[in-house]
Design a protein around this motif. Structure first.
Motif, PDB file in Angstrom:
ATOM      1  N   GLU A  34       0.512  -1.284   0.251  1.00 27.25           N
ATOM      2  CA  GLU A  34       0.245  -0.033   0.120  1.00 27.25           C
ATOM      3  C   GLU A  34       1.175   1.381   0.571  1.00 27.25           C
ATOM      4  N   THR A  35       0.474   2.269  -0.798  1.00 28.43           N
ATOM      5  CA  THR A  35       1.183   3.699  -0.796  1.00 28.43           C
ATOM      6  C   THR A  35      -0.161   4.290  -0.179  1.00 28.43           C
ATOM      7  N   LEU A  36       0.675   5.251   0.606  1.00 30.27           N
ATOM      8  CA  LEU A  36      -0.358   6.513   0.565  1.00 30.27           C
ATOM      9  C   LEU A  36      -0.112   7.831   0.467  1.00 30.27           C
ATOM     10  N   ALA A  37      -1.193   9.291   0.085  1.00 28.73           N
ATOM     11  CA  ALA A  37      -0.114  10.225  -0.103  1.00 28.73           C
ATOM     12  C   ALA A  37      -1.550  11.359  -0.340  1.00 28.73           C
ATOM     13  N   TYR A  38      -1.123  12.463   0.346  1.00 29.29           N
ATOM     14  CA  TYR A  38      -2.197  13.662   0.595  1.00 29.29           C
ATOM     15  C   TYR A  38      -1.845  14.793   0.261  1.00 29.29           C
ATOM     16  N   HIS A  39      -2.945  15.432  -0.281  1.00 28.83           N
ATOM     17  CA  HIS A  39      -1.956  17.030  -0.804  1.00 28.83           C
ATOM     18  C   HIS A  39      -3.796  17.841  -0.508  1.00 28.83           C
ATOM     19  N   ASP A  40      -3.585  19.117  -0.559  1.00 28.91           N
ATOM     20  CA  ASP A  40      -4.420  20.350  -0.348  1.00 28.91           C
ATOM     21  C   ASP A  40      -4.761  20.771  -1.515  1.00 28.91           C
ATOM     22  N   GLY A  41      -4.712  20.005  -2.596  1.00 33.35           N
ATOM     23  CA  GLY A  41      -5.345  20.717  -4.673  1.00 33.35           C
ATOM     24  C   GLY A  41      -3.833  21.148  -4.977  1.00 33.35           C
ATOM     25  N   GLY A  42      -2.677  21.433  -4.428  1.00 32.36           N
ATOM     26  CA  GLY A  42      -1.480  21.779  -5.249  1.00 32.36           C
ATOM     27  C   GLY A  42      -1.732  20.897  -6.226  1.00 32.36           C
ATOM     28  N   LEU A  43      -0.858  19.873  -6.207  1.00 28.25           N
ATOM     29  CA  LEU A  43      -0.394  19.092  -6.524  1.00 28.25           C
ATOM     30  C   LEU A  43      -1.784  18.017  -7.709  1.00 28.25           C
ATOM     31  N   ASN A  44      -0.500  17.139  -8.856  1.00 28.82           N
ATOM     32  CA  ASN A  44      -1.711  16.266  -9.519  1.00 28.82           C
ATOM     33  C   ASN A  44      -0.877  15.042  -9.907  1.00 28.82           C
ATOM     34  N   PRO A  45      -1.986  14.285 -10.615  1.00 31.05           N
ATOM     35  CA  PRO A  45      -0.898  12.810 -10.274  1.00 31.05           C
ATOM     36  C   PRO A  45       0.317  12.603 -10.203  1.00 31.05           C
ATOM     37  N   ASP A  46       0.776  13.010 -11.477  1.00 29.81           N
ATOM     38  CA  ASP A  46       2.264  12.642 -11.823  1.00 29.81           C
ATOM     39  C   ASP A  46       3.080  13.196 -10.060  1.00 29.81           C
ATOM     40  N   ASP A  47       2.403  14.406  -9.734  1.00 26.01           N
ATOM     41  CA  ASP A  47       3.626  14.747  -8.913  1.00 26.01           C
ATOM     42  C   ASP A  47       3.462  14.285  -7.853  1.00 26.01           C
ATOM     43  N   ILE A  48       2.292  13.051  -7.079  1.00 22.16           N
ATOM     44  CA  ILE A  48       2.074  12.224  -6.470  1.00 22.16           C
ATOM     45  C   ILE A  48       2.952  10.963  -6.635  1.00 22.16           C
ATOM     46  N   VAL A  49       2.853  10.599  -7.078  1.00 18.08           N
ATOM     47  CA  VAL A  49       3.755   9.017  -7.669  1.00 18.08           C
ATOM     48  C   VAL A  49       5.108   9.639  -8.119  1.00 18.08           C
ATOM     49  N   ASP A  50       5.625  10.833  -8.210  1.00 18.12           N
ATOM     50  CA  ASP A  50       6.927  11.047  -8.259  1.00 18.12           C
ATOM     51  C   ASP A  50       7.409  11.166  -6.684  1.00 18.12           C
ATOM     52  N   ARG A  51       6.263  12.103  -5.491  1.00 20.65           N
ATOM     53  CA  ARG A  51       6.542  11.723  -4.973  1.00 20.65           C
ATOM     54  C   ARG A  51       6.814  10.205  -3.639  1.00 20.65           C
ATOM     55  N   TRP A  52       6.177   9.327  -4.198  1.00 20.71           N
ATOM     56  CA  TRP A  52       6.545   7.823  -4.340  1.00 20.71           C
ATOM     57  C   TRP A  52       7.352   7.043  -4.856  1.00 20.71           C
ATOM     58  N   LEU A  53       7.811   7.371  -5.604  1.00 18.08           N
ATOM     59  CA  LEU A  53       9.360   6.851  -6.583  1.00 18.08           C
ATOM     60  C   LEU A  53      10.692   7.443  -5.835  1.00 18.08           C
ATOM     61  N   ALA A  54      10.184   9.024  -4.787  1.00 19.07           N
ATOM     62  CA  ALA A  54      11.497   9.406  -4.310  1.00 19.07           C
ATOM     63  C   ALA A  54      11.783   9.123  -2.799  1.00 19.07           C
ATOM     64  N   SER A  55      10.452   8.028  -2.161  1.00 20.08           N
ATOM     65  CA  SER A  55      10.369   6.981  -1.182  1.00 20.08           C
ATOM     66  C   SER A  55      11.452   5.799  -0.831  1.00 20.08           C
ATOM     67  N   PRO A  56      12.657   5.223  -0.927  1.00 21.67           N
ATOM     68  CA  PRO A  56      13.010   4.493  -1.029  1.00 21.67           C
ATOM     69  C   PRO A  56      11.776   3.247  -0.443  1.00 21.67           C
ATOM     70  N   GLY A  57      11.094   3.141   0.511  1.00 23.70           N
ATOM     71  CA  GLY A  57       9.889   1.882   0.379  1.00 23.70           C
ATOM     72  C   GLY A  57       8.957   2.560  -0.115  1.00 23.70           C
ATOM     73  N   HIS A  58       8.237   3.203  -0.660  1.00 20.91           N
ATOM     74  CA  HIS A  58       7.318   3.075  -1.135  1.00 20.91           C
ATOM     75  C   HIS A  58       7.647   3.276  -3.062  1.00 20.91           C
ATOM     76  N   ARG A  59       9.063   3.105  -3.163  1.00 19.50           N
ATOM     77  CA  ARG A  59       9.179   2.525  -4.382  1.00 19.50           C
ATOM     78  C   ARG A  59       9.272   1.268  -4.769  1.00 19.50           C
ATOM     79  N   ARG A  60       9.451   0.967  -3.710  1.00 26.71           N
ATOM     80  CA  ARG A  60       9.839  -0.626  -3.717  1.00 26.71           C
ATOM     81  C   ARG A  60       8.630  -1.179  -3.977  1.00 26.71           C
ATOM     82  N   ILE A  61       7.192   0.037  -3.016  1.00 30.55           N
ATOM     83  CA  ILE A  61       6.207  -1.023  -3.430  1.00 30.55           C
ATOM     84  C   ILE A  61       5.767  -0.270  -4.508  1.00 30.55           C
ATOM     85  N   VAL A  62       5.858   0.591  -5.342  1.00 27.97           N
ATOM     86  CA  VAL A  62       5.197   0.704  -6.593  1.00 27.97           C
ATOM     87  C   VAL A  62       6.075   0.491  -8.125  1.00 27.97           C
ATOM     88  N   LEU A  63       7.324  -0.491  -7.767  1.00 23.78           N
ATOM     89  CA  LEU A  63       7.774  -1.016  -8.911  1.00 23.78           C
ATOM     90  C   LEU A  63       8.277  -2.379  -8.797  1.00 23.78           C
TER      91      LEU A  63
END
Length: 100
Positions: A34-63
């Motif tokens: 599982e990966t989670l994210a939240y934002h105040d409306g200032g992010l788009n889907p690409d930004d969320i995925v980029d943040r997941w990929l920048a986190s080693p733990g989330h990157r392992r899950i996504v990839l």
């Protein structure tokens, strides 16, 4: 999560995320992630995925190359309580699974 003002891999009752997933998806001897994210409306889907990929733990899950199923949840909450401080937020959850 948005309605109860928390963000975490444990449900509000303290149970792990895979128990929540298990109500709808039974991997048997497989695996879930599982990966989670939240934002105040200032992010788009690409930004969320980029943040997941920048986190080693989330990157392992996504990839992780063996996932075969994915469930996405996106919720917009106006005046979300708790960790969201009464602000308007969008909560994004991606749950991954594989049945073996």
């Amino acid at each position: 999560m948005a309605a109860f003002g928390f963000l975490g891999h444990r449900s509000i009752d303290g149970s792990p995320f895979w128990r929540r997933i298990e109500r709808f998806y039974r991997p048997g001897a497989g695996a879930v992630g599982e990966t989670l994210a939240y934002h105040d409306g200032g992010l788009n889907p690409d930004d969320i995925v980029d943040r997941w990929l920048a986190s080693p733990g989330h990157r392992r899950i996504v990839l992780y190359g063996e996932w075969r199923d994915i469930g996405l949840g996106v919720v917009e909450a106006v005046g979300a309580p708790g960790v969201f401080g009464g602000g308007d937020v969008v909560v994004v959850t991606a749950d991954f699974g594989v049945r073996r």
